[in-house]
Structure formats: structure tokens, C-alpha cells
Design a protein around this motif. Structure first.
Motif, mmCIF file in Angstrom:
data_model
loop_
_atom_site.group_PDB
_atom_site.id
_atom_site.type_symbol
_atom_site.label_atom_id
_atom_site.label_comp_id
_atom_site.label_asym_id
_atom_site.label_seq_id
_atom_site.Cartn_x
_atom_site.Cartn_y
_atom_site.Cartn_z
ATOM 1 N N GLN A 33 0.812 -1.220 0.000
ATOM 2 C CA GLN A 33 0.000 0.000 0.000
ATOM 3 C C GLN A 33 0.846 1.272 0.000
ATOM 4 O OE1 GLN A 33 -3.154 0.113 3.011
ATOM 5 N NE2 GLN A 33 -2.621 -1.998 3.499
ATOM 6 N N ALA A 34 2.145 1.146 0.295
ATOM 7 C CA ALA A 34 2.997 2.321 0.472
ATOM 8 C C ALA A 34 3.318 2.991 -0.855
ATOM 9 C CB ALA A 34 4.291 1.922 1.180
ATOM 10 N N LYS A 35 3.326 4.311 -0.832
ATOM 11 C CA LYS A 35 3.700 5.101 -2.012
ATOM 12 C C LYS A 35 5.149 4.767 -2.367
ATOM 13 C CE LYS A 35 4.426 9.891 -3.477
ATOM 14 N NZ LYS A 35 5.865 10.043 -3.500
ATOM 15 N N GLY A 36 5.386 4.518 -3.638
ATOM 16 C CA GLY A 36 6.730 4.269 -4.130
ATOM 17 C C GLY A 36 7.193 2.831 -4.060
ATOM 18 N N PHE A 37 6.394 1.934 -3.483
ATOM 19 C CA PHE A 37 6.769 0.518 -3.429
ATOM 20 C C PHE A 37 6.744 -0.059 -4.837
ATOM 21 C CE2 PHE A 37 5.253 -3.914 -3.395
ATOM 22 C CZ PHE A 37 6.343 -4.511 -2.776
ATOM 23 N N MET A 38 7.833 -0.768 -5.209
ATOM 24 C CA MET A 38 7.937 -1.293 -6.570
ATOM 25 C C MET A 38 8.106 -2.805 -6.646
ATOM 26 S SD MET A 38 10.319 1.683 -8.189
ATOM 27 C CE MET A 38 10.285 0.919 -9.797
ATOM 28 N N GLY A 39 8.294 -3.463 -5.516
ATOM 29 C CA GLY A 39 8.464 -4.913 -5.538
ATOM 30 C C GLY A 39 9.449 -5.360 -4.478
ATOM 31 N N TYR A 40 9.572 -6.675 -4.340
ATOM 32 C CA TYR A 40 10.471 -7.216 -3.321
ATOM 33 C C TYR A 40 10.959 -8.599 -3.723
ATOM 34 C CZ TYR A 40 7.349 -10.808 -1.408
ATOM 35 O OH TYR A 40 6.591 -11.936 -1.237
ATOM 36 N N SER A 41 12.013 -9.042 -3.049
ATOM 37 C CA SER A 41 12.468 -10.423 -3.156
ATOM 38 C C SER A 41 12.995 -10.846 -1.791
ATOM 39 C CB SER A 41 13.548 -10.592 -4.227
ATOM 40 O OG SER A 41 14.737 -9.933 -3.833
ATOM 41 N N LEU A 42 12.928 -12.128 -1.523
ATOM 42 C CA LEU A 42 13.410 -12.678 -0.261
ATOM 43 C C LEU A 42 14.340 -13.824 -0.589
ATOM 44 C CD1 LEU A 42 13.161 -12.600 2.865
ATOM 45 C CD2 LEU A 42 11.357 -14.325 2.632
ATOM 46 N N GLN A 43 15.567 -13.750 -0.060
ATOM 47 C CA GLN A 43 16.554 -14.803 -0.269
ATOM 48 C C GLN A 43 16.898 -15.461 1.057
ATOM 49 O OE1 GLN A 43 19.852 -13.631 -2.948
ATOM 50 N NE2 GLN A 43 18.801 -11.655 -2.983
#
Length: 97
Positions: A33-43
Motif C-alpha cells: 500500500q505504500a507510495k513508491g513501493f515497486m516490488g520485493y524479493s526474499l533470499q
């Protein structure tokens, strides 16, 4: 300029599956929901089973440090993932060279 927030996380032993599910839930229901969030990854580390690297992509540094961290979303996120932390996570921000 896109910014990558790299979070080095150590969790309590034996909590890997529950932690991974919590991260996914927290990102999809809160951080998303946050402004500017574009994606993530978890390693997940092979050598250190309790170590993870979480990468969250933001449009700007301020989208993370001000827009998200100073919003009502941050405590919601920490309530979901914080109980798994064996120690405080180490966070740094990077840009592609």
C-alpha cells in the motif's frame, strides 16, 4: 532513480516457513500500500539457515525513510515480521552503479 532497501535478517531457529509466509503476507497486505513501493524479493541463506536477505525496491529513498517508516503502515509491518527476529535487522539502501 530506484532505491533498493537491503535488509539482513536473522530469525529464530526452526521458524523459516512461518517467517517466509509472514513476509509475503506483510508485503502484500501492508507494504504494497505504500507510495513508491515497486516490488520485493526474499533470499534464504544455504549456509546459515536462520539468515535472510529481504530486498524491497522503492522509487525514492524518501518513499521508504519518510513515506513508509513514518506512516501507520510501518508498525503494522513490524507486528507481522518482528516477532521472528532473533536480533535487530541491519538495513542499508543501494542504487545500481
Amino acid at each position: 532513480m530506484n532505491v533498493e532497501e537491503i535488509v539482513d535478517i536473522r530469525i529464530s531457529a526452526g521458524q523459516q516457513q512461518a517467517f517466509e509466509e509472514a513476509v509475503h503476507r506483510g508485503v502484500t497486505t501492508v507494504i504494497g500500500q505504500a507510495k513508491g513501493f515497486m516490488g520485493y524479493s526474499l533470499q534464504h541463506s544455504i549456509e546459515s539457515p536462520e539468515r535472510y536477505l529481504l530486498t524491497i525496491c522503492w522509487k525514492t529513498l524518501e518513499d521508504h525513510t519518510v513515506g513508509f517508516r513514518e506512516s501507520e503502515l510501518f508498525p503494522q509491518w513490524r507486528a507481522i515480521v518482528g516477532p521472528f527476529f532473533a536480533q535487530p535487522p541491519v538495513i542499508e539502501h543501494f542504487v545500481r552503479a
